[in-house]
Design a protein around this motif. Structure first.
Motif, PDB file in Angstrom:
ATOM      1  N   ASP A  68      23.523  45.709 -15.937  1.00 26.42           N
ATOM      2  CA  ASP A  68      24.210  44.616 -15.979  1.00 26.42           C
ATOM      3  C   ASP A  68      23.473  43.425 -15.864  1.00 26.42           C
ATOM      4  O   ASP A  68      23.320  43.004 -14.792  1.00 26.42           O
ATOM      5  CB  ASP A  68      25.668  44.504 -15.135  1.00 26.42           C
ATOM      6  CG  ASP A  68      26.783  43.370 -15.143  1.00 26.42           C
ATOM      7  OD1 ASP A  68      26.083  42.325 -15.842  1.00 26.42           O
ATOM      8  OD2 ASP A  68      27.660  43.538 -14.762  1.00 26.42           O
ATOM      9  N   LEU A  69      23.420  42.585 -16.811  1.00 24.26           N
ATOM     10  CA  LEU A  69      22.387  41.368 -16.735  1.00 24.26           C
ATOM     11  C   LEU A  69      23.227  40.217 -15.814  1.00 24.26           C
ATOM     12  O   LEU A  69      22.237  39.450 -15.256  1.00 24.26           O
ATOM     13  CB  LEU A  69      22.039  40.656 -18.183  1.00 24.26           C
ATOM     14  CG  LEU A  69      21.213  41.851 -18.883  1.00 24.26           C
ATOM     15  CD1 LEU A  69      21.027  41.174 -20.371  1.00 24.26           C
ATOM     16  CD2 LEU A  69      19.779  42.048 -18.283  1.00 24.26           C
ATOM     17  N   GLY A  70      24.339  40.161 -15.903  1.00 23.62           N
ATOM     18  CA  GLY A  70      25.226  39.096 -14.895  1.00 23.62           C
ATOM     19  C   GLY A  70      24.692  39.325 -13.561  1.00 23.62           C
ATOM     20  O   GLY A  70      24.570  38.563 -12.653  1.00 23.62           O
ATOM     21  N   GLN A 102      22.157  48.050 -11.870  1.00 24.24           N
ATOM     22  CA  GLN A 102      22.007  49.153 -12.669  1.00 24.24           C
ATOM     23  C   GLN A 102      23.088  50.095 -12.729  1.00 24.24           C
ATOM     24  O   GLN A 102      23.514  50.362 -11.483  1.00 24.24           O
ATOM     25  CB  GLN A 102      20.416  49.804 -12.260  1.00 24.24           C
ATOM     26  CG  GLN A 102      20.235  50.921 -13.321  1.00 24.24           C
ATOM     27  CD  GLN A 102      18.785  51.410 -12.861  1.00 24.24           C
ATOM     28  OE1 GLN A 102      18.446  52.119 -11.898  1.00 24.24           O
ATOM     29  NE2 GLN A 102      17.653  51.146 -13.616  1.00 24.24           N
ATOM     30  N   ILE A 103      23.789  49.941 -13.736  1.00 25.60           N
ATOM     31  CA  ILE A 103      24.824  51.072 -14.007  1.00 25.60           C
ATOM     32  C   ILE A 103      24.712  52.349 -14.012  1.00 25.60           C
ATOM     33  O   ILE A 103      25.486  53.189 -13.424  1.00 25.60           O
ATOM     34  CB  ILE A 103      25.666  50.252 -15.230  1.00 25.60           C
ATOM     35  CG1 ILE A 103      25.888  48.828 -15.051  1.00 25.60           C
ATOM     36  CG2 ILE A 103      26.830  51.172 -15.519  1.00 25.60           C
ATOM     37  CD1 ILE A 103      26.422  48.330 -16.340  1.00 25.60           C
ATOM     38  N   GLY A 145      33.073  46.368 -17.887  1.00 25.24           N
ATOM     39  CA  GLY A 145      33.897  45.306 -18.577  1.00 25.24           C
ATOM     40  C   GLY A 145      32.953  44.347 -19.416  1.00 25.24           C
ATOM     41  O   GLY A 145      32.047  44.577 -19.676  1.00 25.24           O
ATOM     42  N   GLU A 146      33.777  43.062 -19.671  1.00 25.89           N
ATOM     43  CA  GLU A 146      33.035  42.303 -20.496  1.00 25.89           C
ATOM     44  C   GLU A 146      31.768  41.794 -19.823  1.00 25.89           C
ATOM     45  O   GLU A 146      31.548  41.806 -18.441  1.00 25.89           O
ATOM     46  CB  GLU A 146      33.950  40.894 -20.909  1.00 25.89           C
ATOM     47  CG  GLU A 146      34.972  41.356 -21.801  1.00 25.89           C
ATOM     48  CD  GLU A 146      35.868  40.354 -22.235  1.00 25.89           C
ATOM     49  OE1 GLU A 146      35.307  39.037 -21.825  1.00 25.89           O
ATOM     50  OE2 GLU A 146      36.820  40.301 -23.041  1.00 25.89           O
ATOM     51  N   GLY A 147      30.601  41.210 -20.495  1.00 25.61           N
ATOM     52  CA  GLY A 147      29.651  40.975 -20.052  1.00 25.61           C
ATOM     53  C   GLY A 147      28.342  41.317 -20.863  1.00 25.61           C
ATOM     54  O   GLY A 147      28.441  41.875 -21.822  1.00 25.61           O
ATOM     55  N   LYS A 148      26.992  40.804 -20.464  1.00 26.03           N
ATOM     56  CA  LYS A 148      26.033  41.113 -21.325  1.00 26.03           C
ATOM     57  C   LYS A 148      25.121  42.423 -20.408  1.00 26.03           C
ATOM     58  O   LYS A 148      25.172  42.281 -19.333  1.00 26.03           O
ATOM     59  CB  LYS A 148      24.925  40.037 -21.361  1.00 26.03           C
ATOM     60  CG  LYS A 148      25.258  39.036 -22.180  1.00 26.03           C
ATOM     61  CD  LYS A 148      24.068  37.886 -22.367  1.00 26.03           C
ATOM     62  CE  LYS A 148      24.650  36.756 -23.063  1.00 26.03           C
ATOM     63  NZ  LYS A 148      23.807  35.637 -23.198  1.00 26.03           N
ATOM     64  N   PHE A 205      22.870  43.942 -25.370  1.00 24.92           N
ATOM     65  CA  PHE A 205      24.367  43.795 -26.134  1.00 24.92           C
ATOM     66  C   PHE A 205      25.081  43.408 -25.259  1.00 24.92           C
ATOM     67  O   PHE A 205      25.062  43.221 -23.890  1.00 24.92           O
ATOM     68  CB  PHE A 205      24.582  45.071 -26.507  1.00 24.92           C
ATOM     69  CG  PHE A 205      25.070  46.103 -25.689  1.00 24.92           C
ATOM     70  CD1 PHE A 205      26.207  46.382 -25.111  1.00 24.92           C
ATOM     71  CD2 PHE A 205      23.995  46.951 -25.124  1.00 24.92           C
ATOM     72  CE1 PHE A 205      26.655  47.200 -24.221  1.00 24.92           C
ATOM     73  CE2 PHE A 205      24.169  47.900 -24.129  1.00 24.92           C
ATOM     74  CZ  PHE A 205      25.654  48.152 -23.460  1.00 24.92           C
ATOM     75  N   GLU A 206      26.308  42.863 -25.877  1.00 24.80           N
ATOM     76  CA  GLU A 206      27.223  42.066 -25.055  1.00 24.80           C
ATOM     77  C   GLU A 206      28.655  42.838 -25.421  1.00 24.80           C
ATOM     78  O   GLU A 206      29.034  43.283 -26.510  1.00 24.80           O
ATOM     79  CB  GLU A 206      27.393  40.582 -25.634  1.00 24.80           C
ATOM     80  CG  GLU A 206      28.220  39.798 -24.689  1.00 24.80           C
ATOM     81  CD  GLU A 206      28.421  38.507 -25.194  1.00 24.80           C
ATOM     82  OE1 GLU A 206      29.182  37.771 -24.390  1.00 24.80           O
ATOM     83  OE2 GLU A 206      27.373  37.789 -25.598  1.00 24.80           O
ATOM     84  N   VAL A 207      29.462  42.714 -24.278  1.00 27.80           N
ATOM     85  CA  VAL A 207      30.890  43.466 -24.509  1.00 27.80           C
ATOM     86  C   VAL A 207      31.479  42.353 -24.395  1.00 27.80           C
ATOM     87  O   VAL A 207      31.526  41.506 -23.273  1.00 27.80           O
ATOM     88  CB  VAL A 207      31.318  44.709 -23.483  1.00 27.80           C
ATOM     89  CG1 VAL A 207      32.665  45.014 -23.290  1.00 27.80           C
ATOM     90  CG2 VAL A 207      30.512  45.729 -23.501  1.00 27.80           C
TER      91      VAL A 207
END
Length: 189
Positions: free
Chosen positions: A70-72, A76-77, A100-103, A124-126
């Motif tokens: 998760d770049l925000g 590390q997911i 969820g949403e994010g880069k 990528f982005e969600v």
């Protein structure tokens, strides 16, 4: 009785062997990403159930790793060894790991068809406004992807230029050696 080999011939043999060993070798390019799911720079509505990368060559089965970040938050997911099928490496994303949403960034290291490690990343982005193709993705996603590709290209260029420098120095030393042998031979005549 065997005559000893003249010194100039010995030097010529040594320099000839060095020339063969120092001759420039063909350059092998590491495999590159041809396609990905999600696409690099894409904006998608839902987090993917699987991430995959297609490479330009056959992936060797050992020492391959994917890491989803998760770049925000920098968290590390998911990390794991992808399944390899020819030129495609894929890793399922368990439902409890789909954020969820994010880069997000998919970092990878695979063993290329040339046997060397190939590293890189796609971004990528969600977003609820998702399903945007990479060509219409938000500018910052494109910039991050472009920067990643530029860094990979710079690393390859640096390795190539170091080899070229070494090969040039080796060729100059060999040429100097051949000239020395030629001059000595001429004096012996």
């Amino acid at each position: 009785m065997l005559k000893s080999v003249p010194r100039t011939r010995r030097w010529a043999a040594v320099l000839g062997a060095a020339a063969v060993l120092a001759a420039p070798l063909p350059a092998y390019a590491h495999d590159a990403v041809l396609d990905s799911n999600p696409k690099d720079g894409a904006v998608v509505k839902e987090f993917p159930s699987e991430v995959s990368l297609e490479f330009s060559g056959l992936i060797k089965p050992d020492f391959n790793t994917f890491a989803l970040t998760d770049l925000g938050s920098g968290e590390q997911i998911l990390t794991g060894e992808p399944t390899v099928d020819g030129q495609v490496a894929s890793l399922p994303v368990p439902e409890n790991k789909r954020a969820g949403e994010g880069k997000y960034q998919l970092g990878y290291q695979i063993t290329s068809s040339d046997g060397h490690a190939t590293r890189g990343k796609i971004v990528f982005e969600v977003s609820s406004t998702g399903d945007v193709t990479p060509s219409t993705a938000k500018p910052e996603a494109k910039e991050e992807a472009s920067a990643s590709k530029s860094q990979d290209a710079n690393a390859d260029t640096e390795q190539t230029s170091n080899f070229g420098l070494f090969a040039g120095i080796a060729a100059a030393v060999m040429l100097l050696g051949v000239l020395v042998v030629a001059v000595k031979k001429r004096r012996d005549l």
